[in-house]
Scaffold this motif. Structure first.
Motif, PDB file in Angstrom:
ATOM      1  N   TYR A  75       0.840  -1.197   0.000  1.00 45.56           N
ATOM      2  CA  TYR A  75       0.000   0.000   0.000  1.00 45.56           C
ATOM      3  C   TYR A  75       0.874   1.247   0.000  1.00 45.56           C
ATOM      4  N   SER A  76       0.437   2.268  -0.681  1.00 45.83           N
ATOM      5  CA  SER A  76       1.167   3.533  -0.709  1.00 45.83           C
ATOM      6  C   SER A  76       0.203   4.671  -0.404  1.00 45.83           C
ATOM      7  N   ASN A  77       0.474   5.407   0.654  1.00 45.85           N
ATOM      8  CA  ASN A  77      -0.336   6.563   1.027  1.00 45.85           C
ATOM      9  C   ASN A  77       0.297   7.803   0.408  1.00 45.85           C
ATOM     10  N   GLU A  78      -0.410   8.424  -0.505  1.00 47.74           N
ATOM     11  CA  GLU A  78       0.142   9.551  -1.257  1.00 47.74           C
ATOM     12  C   GLU A  78       0.441  10.758  -0.385  1.00 47.74           C
ATOM     13  N   PHE A  79      -0.120  10.820   0.803  1.00 45.80           N
ATOM     14  CA  PHE A  79       0.083  11.961   1.682  1.00 45.80           C
ATOM     15  C   PHE A  79       1.233  11.763   2.669  1.00 45.80           C
ATOM     16  N   HIS A  80       1.834  10.581   2.667  1.00 45.46           N
ATOM     17  CA  HIS A  80       2.945  10.317   3.576  1.00 45.46           C
ATOM     18  C   HIS A  80       4.270  10.645   2.893  1.00 45.46           C
ATOM     19  N   VAL A  81       5.039  11.527   3.501  1.00 44.84           N
ATOM     20  CA  VAL A  81       6.331  11.941   2.948  1.00 44.84           C
ATOM     21  C   VAL A  81       7.410  10.920   3.279  1.00 44.84           C
ATOM     22  N   LYS A  82       7.455  10.504   4.544  1.00 46.33           N
ATOM     23  CA  LYS A  82       8.436   9.504   4.960  1.00 46.33           C
ATOM     24  C   LYS A  82       7.891   8.702   6.127  1.00 46.33           C
ATOM     25  N   GLU A  83       7.516   7.453   5.850  1.00 51.38           N
ATOM     26  CA  GLU A  83       7.106   6.543   6.915  1.00 51.38           C
ATOM     27  C   GLU A  83       8.354   5.933   7.546  1.00 51.38           C
ATOM     28  N   LEU A  84       8.202   5.518   8.793  1.00 43.62           N
ATOM     29  CA  LEU A  84       9.354   5.041   9.552  1.00 43.62           C
ATOM     30  C   LEU A  84       9.208   3.588   9.958  1.00 43.62           C
ATOM     31  N   TYR A  85      10.324   2.862   9.866  1.00 48.98           N
ATOM     32  CA  TYR A  85      10.400   1.552  10.492  1.00 48.98           C
ATOM     33  C   TYR A  85      10.607   1.754  11.991  1.00 48.98           C
ATOM     34  N   ARG A  86      10.386   0.702  12.767  1.00 50.27           N
ATOM     35  CA  ARG A  86      10.501   0.824  14.226  1.00 50.27           C
ATOM     36  C   ARG A  86      11.886   1.321  14.627  1.00 50.27           C
ATOM     37  N   ALA A  87      12.916   0.750  14.022  1.00 50.77           N
ATOM     38  CA  ALA A  87      14.280   1.133  14.388  1.00 50.77           C
ATOM     39  C   ALA A  87      14.556   2.607  14.082  1.00 50.77           C
ATOM     40  N   GLU A  88      13.978   3.098  12.997  1.00 45.87           N
ATOM     41  CA  GLU A  88      14.180   4.506  12.635  1.00 45.87           C
ATOM     42  C   GLU A  88      13.512   5.434  13.643  1.00 45.87           C
ATOM     43  N   LEU A  89      12.285   5.088  14.033  1.00 42.45           N
ATOM     44  CA  LEU A  89      11.592   5.894  15.027  1.00 42.45           C
ATOM     45  C   LEU A  89      12.300   5.808  16.374  1.00 42.45           C
ATOM     46  N   ALA A  90      12.802   4.619  16.702  1.00 49.77           N
ATOM     47  CA  ALA A  90      13.534   4.446  17.962  1.00 49.77           C
ATOM     48  C   ALA A  90      14.792   5.307  17.990  1.00 49.77           C
ATOM     49  N   ASP A  91      15.485   5.400  16.880  1.00 49.80           N
ATOM     50  CA  ASP A  91      16.689   6.237  16.815  1.00 49.80           C
ATOM     51  C   ASP A  91      16.352   7.716  17.009  1.00 49.80           C
ATOM     52  N   LEU A  92      15.274   8.164  16.365  1.00 53.03           N
ATOM     53  CA  LEU A  92      14.874   9.563  16.491  1.00 53.03           C
ATOM     54  C   LEU A  92      14.505   9.918  17.938  1.00 53.03           C
ATOM     55  N   LEU A  93      13.766   9.031  18.590  1.00 53.92           N
ATOM     56  CA  LEU A  93      13.344   9.295  19.960  1.00 53.92           C
ATOM     57  C   LEU A  93      14.485   9.097  20.946  1.00 53.92           C
ATOM     58  N   GLY A  94      15.281   8.039  20.725  1.00 55.06           N
ATOM     59  CA  GLY A  94      16.371   7.737  21.650  1.00 55.06           C
ATOM     60  C   GLY A  94      17.429   8.814  21.697  1.00 55.06           C
ATOM     61  N   ALA A  95      17.579   9.567  20.628  1.00 53.55           N
ATOM     62  CA  ALA A  95      18.566  10.645  20.600  1.00 53.55           C
ATOM     63  C   ALA A  95      18.132  11.840  21.439  1.00 53.55           C
ATOM     64  N   ARG A  96      16.851  11.858  21.879  1.00 46.76           N
ATOM     65  CA  ARG A  96      16.327  13.027  22.578  1.00 46.76           C
ATOM     66  C   ARG A  96      15.686  12.698  23.921  1.00 46.76           C
ATOM     67  N   PHE A  97      15.293  11.440  24.106  1.00 46.59           N
ATOM     68  CA  PHE A  97      14.608  11.063  25.338  1.00 46.59           C
ATOM     69  C   PHE A  97      15.244   9.811  25.934  1.00 46.59           C
TER      70      PHE A  97
END
Length: 233
Positions: A67-89
């Motif tokens: 499936y492709s959602n035309e309104f999503h610019v960049k969806e994240l895998y779990r590891a990617e989201l974990a990296d973004l959050l772990g760098a700040r919290f």
């Protein structure tokens, strides 16, 4: 006591350390400035503030369903989201969310109307192919994450099971209505296919009956032959 303010995710129009909590549902996948967005969230949160964020799990939301959602610019895998959050919290708690038809068993409110009932809950997943064996739990379609730099901010959130339902059962009733309609259409389709086969057989028999003999081959075609040709064309 409610105020709306419009601004950029990459530059929130609020002062530093001005919020006890920030709630962001289905936002991060719609923007390119994901790092800037999270930097801003951390900036406006108080030291003990809490971020509550949801994000689609790309592996399940898009990859597994093709499936492709035309309104999503960049969806994240779990590891990617974990990296973004772990760098700040320093402290992050994960929850999985997805919609499903469920059967819910819970303490009846009339049994102890004034008692404080704590429901921890459990999940059980079965497969139609092997109903005697417990199957792995369905993977998250969305991740719901609590993130903070103050551990006590998430300690009082028990790892409970939360089930959302509606009193009119509209989702189930719509499903039941569509299923019954589909059953009628499948039955009607089968009946029509059978009838078409019968008519085709009758046409073939009439064509054989009206076929000219070798002796009369040069004679004009009969009205029946012409009719059958038109019917079969």
């Amino acid at each position: 006591n409610l105020r709306f303010a419009q601004g950029s995710c990459a530059k929130l129009p609020f002062d530093d350390a001005s919020f006890d909590a920030v709630v962001s549902f289905e936002t991060i996948e719609h923007i390119v400035e994901q790092n800037e967005f999270l930097d801003e969230i951390k900036r406006v949160l108080k030291p003990a503030g809490l971020l509550i964020m949801s994000s689609p799990n790309r592996a399940e939301y898009s990859d597994a369903r093709g499936y492709s959602n035309e309104f999503h610019v960049k969806e994240l895998y779990r590891a990617e989201l974990a990296d973004l959050l772990g760098a700040r919290f320093q402290h992050v708690r994960w929850y999985s969310q997805r919609n499903a038809f469920v059967s819910m068993i819970a303490p009846d409110v009339l049994d102890a109307p004034n008692a404080a009932i704590s429901i921890v809950g459990e999940t059980l997943t079965l497969s139609k192919a092997s109903p005697d064996t417990q199957a792995p739990a369905l993977p998250a379609l969305y991740y719901l994450v609590l993130a903070t730099n103050d551990k006590s901010a998430v300690e009082h959130f028990a790892p409970r099971l939360s089930v959302f339902s509606d009193s009119e059962e509209w989702a189930y009733n719509d499903y039941r209505k569509i299923y019954k309609t589909s059953q009628r259409l499948w039955k009607r389709e089968s009946e029509l296919e059978t009838r078409c086969a019968e008519l085709q057989s009758q046409i073939s028999a009439l064509q054989n009956l009206a076929a000219p003999s070798s002796a009369l081959h040069a004679e004009p075609q009969s009205w029946l032959t012409r009719l059958l040709k038109r019917l079969s064309s």
